[in-house]
Design a protein around this motif. Structure first.
Motif, PDB file in Angstrom:
ATOM      1  N   VAL A   1       0.908  -1.279   0.119  1.00 45.51           N
ATOM      2  CA  VAL A   1      -0.118  -0.057   0.142  1.00 45.51           C
ATOM      3  C   VAL A   1       0.947   1.209   0.105  1.00 45.51           C
ATOM      4  CG1 VAL A   1      -1.605   1.229   1.306  1.00 45.51           C
ATOM      5  CG2 VAL A   1      -1.973  -1.302   1.071  1.00 45.51           C
ATOM      6  N   THR A   2       2.088   1.158   0.903  1.00 49.20           N
ATOM      7  CA  THR A   2       2.736   2.465   0.950  1.00 49.20           C
ATOM      8  C   THR A   2       3.571   2.746  -0.600  1.00 49.20           C
ATOM      9  OG1 THR A   2       3.050   2.142   3.336  1.00 49.20           O
ATOM     10  CG2 THR A   2       4.644   3.540   2.155  1.00 49.20           C
ATOM     11  N   ALA A   3       4.005   1.465  -0.932  1.00 49.95           N
ATOM     12  CA  ALA A   3       4.761   1.884  -2.337  1.00 49.95           C
ATOM     13  C   ALA A   3       3.815   2.368  -3.398  1.00 49.95           C
ATOM     14  CB  ALA A   3       5.409   0.307  -2.629  1.00 49.95           C
ATOM     15  N   GLN A   4       2.751   1.650  -3.430  1.00 51.02           N
ATOM     16  CA  GLN A   4       1.597   2.086  -4.324  1.00 51.02           C
ATOM     17  C   GLN A   4       1.137   3.359  -4.046  1.00 51.02           C
ATOM     18  OE1 GLN A   4      -1.013  -0.808  -5.748  1.00 51.02           O
ATOM     19  NE2 GLN A   4      -2.554   0.713  -6.456  1.00 51.02           N
TER      20      GLN A   4
ATOM     21  N   LEU B   1      14.717  -8.144  -6.105  1.00 51.98           N
ATOM     22  CA  LEU B   1      14.973  -6.762  -5.995  1.00 51.98           C
ATOM     23  C   LEU B   1      16.660  -6.328  -6.230  1.00 51.98           C
ATOM     24  CD1 LEU B   1      13.824  -3.714  -5.634  1.00 51.98           C
ATOM     25  CD2 LEU B   1      14.471  -3.992  -3.104  1.00 51.98           C
ATOM     26  N   VAL B   2      17.168  -7.431  -5.192  1.00 51.39           N
ATOM     27  CA  VAL B   2      18.690  -7.407  -5.262  1.00 51.39           C
ATOM     28  C   VAL B   2      19.122  -7.639  -6.456  1.00 51.39           C
ATOM     29  CG1 VAL B   2      20.713  -8.518  -4.457  1.00 51.39           C
ATOM     30  CG2 VAL B   2      18.957  -7.977  -2.751  1.00 51.39           C
ATOM     31  N   GLU B   3      18.582  -8.480  -7.442  1.00 54.14           N
ATOM     32  CA  GLU B   3      19.001  -9.021  -8.564  1.00 54.14           C
ATOM     33  C   GLU B   3      18.383  -7.848  -9.804  1.00 54.14           C
ATOM     34  OE1 GLU B   3      17.687 -13.094  -9.174  1.00 54.14           O
ATOM     35  OE2 GLU B   3      19.058 -13.713  -7.634  1.00 54.14           O
ATOM     36  N   GLY B   4      17.826  -6.921  -9.318  1.00 57.82           N
ATOM     37  CA  GLY B   4      17.552  -5.768 -10.119  1.00 57.82           C
ATOM     38  C   GLY B   4      16.316  -6.158 -11.069  1.00 57.82           C
ATOM     39  N   ARG B   5      15.366  -7.245 -10.473  1.00 56.37           N
ATOM     40  CA  ARG B   5      14.222  -7.261 -11.477  1.00 56.37           C
ATOM     41  C   ARG B   5      13.102  -6.408 -11.276  1.00 56.37           C
ATOM     42  NH1 ARG B   5      15.698 -12.694  -9.958  1.00 56.37           N
ATOM     43  NH2 ARG B   5      16.575 -13.816 -11.665  1.00 56.37           N
ATOM     44  N   ASN B   6      13.308  -5.710  -9.988  1.00 57.70           N
ATOM     45  CA  ASN B   6      12.232  -4.575  -9.739  1.00 57.70           C
ATOM     46  C   ASN B   6      12.794  -3.454  -9.255  1.00 57.70           C
ATOM     47  OD1 ASN B   6       9.896  -6.250 -10.017  1.00 57.70           O
ATOM     48  ND2 ASN B   6      10.690  -7.575  -8.108  1.00 57.70           N
ATOM     49  N   ALA B   7      12.356  -2.331  -9.402  1.00 59.75           N
ATOM     50  CA  ALA B   7      12.801  -0.973  -9.214  1.00 59.75           C
ATOM     51  C   ALA B   7      13.034  -0.539  -7.933  1.00 59.75           C
ATOM     52  CB  ALA B   7      12.076   0.135 -10.013  1.00 59.75           C
ATOM     53  N   TYR B   8      12.057  -0.909  -6.906  1.00 61.78           N
ATOM     54  CA  TYR B   8      11.919  -0.643  -5.479  1.00 61.78           C
ATOM     55  C   TYR B   8      11.219  -1.583  -4.884  1.00 61.78           C
ATOM     56  CZ  TYR B   8       7.613   1.948  -6.049  1.00 61.78           C
ATOM     57  OH  TYR B   8       6.178   2.412  -6.244  1.00 61.78           O
ATOM     58  N   LEU B   9      11.165  -1.222  -3.317  1.00 59.35           N
ATOM     59  CA  LEU B   9      10.432  -2.094  -2.335  1.00 59.35           C
ATOM     60  C   LEU B   9      10.259  -1.321  -1.348  1.00 59.35           C
ATOM     61  CD1 LEU B   9      10.502  -5.819  -1.180  1.00 59.35           C
ATOM     62  CD2 LEU B   9      11.147  -4.139   0.260  1.00 59.35           C
ATOM     63  N   VAL B  10       9.227  -1.451  -0.473  1.00 57.19           N
ATOM     64  CA  VAL B  10       8.926  -0.889   0.793  1.00 57.19           C
ATOM     65  C   VAL B  10       8.785  -1.780   1.893  1.00 57.19           C
ATOM     66  CG1 VAL B  10       7.581   0.742   2.284  1.00 57.19           C
ATOM     67  CG2 VAL B  10       8.030   1.402  -0.168  1.00 57.19           C
ATOM     68  N   ASP B  11       9.390  -1.779   2.731  1.00 58.17           N
ATOM     69  CA  ASP B  11       9.221  -2.854   3.999  1.00 58.17           C
ATOM     70  C   ASP B  11       9.817  -2.232   5.236  1.00 58.17           C
ATOM     71  OD1 ASP B  11       8.679  -5.433   5.288  1.00 58.17           O
ATOM     72  OD2 ASP B  11       9.124  -6.353   3.144  1.00 58.17           O
TER      73      ASP B  11
END
Length: 329
Positions: A168-171, A196-206
């Motif tokens: 929810v926060t990332a969106q 994420l570490v492997e660069g398949r996605n741009a960002y994450l919120v946790d």
């Protein structure tokens, strides 16, 4: 004369009933109390619940038994407590995700999220952190926002699952900065972090406990924390406001935990539960155990507990509805 006598009698009767009610609850609890955890055993919520239960058992002189009622993102446990007798003998370890986000993302609920459960005591909170791969060209939050806006629909963000605080926060962040991004939901934080570490996605919120070791190891870059102040575990990471986007990202979601009772529980029993939990949370040893889990102790009055739920519910339900975040039925 008769109206006067009737009025006097009504007043005396009311006082007598209040005294009887107070007497009936004065010995609470007089038997074991069940504390429902709406998640499986062994997780963060379960650990916190068992530590709370241990303290309450010591305080009350009655066993407080932890019962795991996992399923449907917290719905199973919530429903069990919502349907319990409102006498203080069945409680819930709830929080932002189970009491607010679930209400805004579930297709429907078999109970009223506002009236069926009542917040009585705060326990902890944990801010959220926005992280990107170490290979990301963005080195700060403002440049990252510009990076996302330049290519609508090109970039993904990962999360531990639909309807989680990170999702929810990332969106919400993407919507607030005017970026068009694609959500990729995973079954938990671990696989989301791997991609994420492997660069398949741009960002994450946790949360900090999930990401801080990879940040310190240089595998991820933390751009901002969704908090009013910097975090002890990540002192070099600015807040969203310090990063220059406080005017656009105006809502700061901070997951929290609290004890809930069934709606309609007598005020005297709610007060007794609050006082016992707050005494535990105020203890330095208990606070150290919370910090070891990556949590920030969150004390406050009974009114503070109710207000935190009410404010987050009022703030985030419209945002969730506007974003159209719904889990599968």
């Amino acid at each position: 004369m008769f109206p006067f006598l009737a009025s006097r009698f009504a007043g005396l009767l009311s006082t007598a009933l209040l005294c009887l009610s107070a007497s009936a609850h004065a010995g609470y609890p007089e038997r074991p109390v069940t504390l429902v955890v709406p998640f499986p055993a062994g997780g963060n919520s379960d650990i916190v619940a068992r530590r709370v239960a241990e303290r309450l058992t010591q305080s009350w002189g009655q066993p407080v038994i932890v019962e795991n009622r996992a399923g449907a993102g917290g719905l199973v446990g919530n429903q069990a407590v919502a349907r319990a007798k409102p006498d203080g003998y069945t409680l819930l370890l709830g929080g932002l995700s189970t009491q607010v986000l679930l209400a805004g993302t579930a297709p429907e609920l078999p109970y009223d999220p506002v009236k069926s459960l009542s917040a009585v005591a705060l326990i902890s909170k944990v801010p959220l952190v926005l992280v990107v791969p170490a290979t990301s060209p963005a080195t700060d939050l403002k440049s990252f926002a510009q990076y996302l806006r330049q290519s609508p629909g090109k970039y993904n963000f990962s999360s531990a699952g639909i309807g989680t605080s990170g999702h929810v926060t990332a969106q919400y962040f993407a919507k607030a900065i005017g970026a068009d991004v694609v959500h990729i939901a995973y079954r938990g934080s671990a696989p989301a972090l791997t991609d994420l570490v492997e660069g398949r996605n741009a960002y994450l919120v946790d949360t900090p406990p999930v990401v801080k070791e990879m940040v310190k190891a240089g595998k991820l870059r933390a751009l901002a924390v969704f908090s009013e102040s910097r975090l002890q575990d990540l002192p070099d990471v600015p807040t969203v406001a310090q990063a220059g986007l406080g005017d656009r990202v105006q809502h700061m979601m901070q997951p929290w935990q609290a004890i809930f009772a069934p709606g309609g529980t007598p005020p005297m029993i709610e007060a007794s539960i609050h006082d016992a939990v707050d005494q535990a949370v105020s203890d330095p040893e208990f606070q150290d155990k919370l910090r070891q889990l990556g949590l920030i102790p969150l004390s406050g009055s009974l009114a503070d507990a109710k207000k935190r739920f009410e404010v987050d519910y009022a703030n985030w339900l419209p945002i969730l509805n506007d974003m159209g975040v719904k889990s599968a039925p």
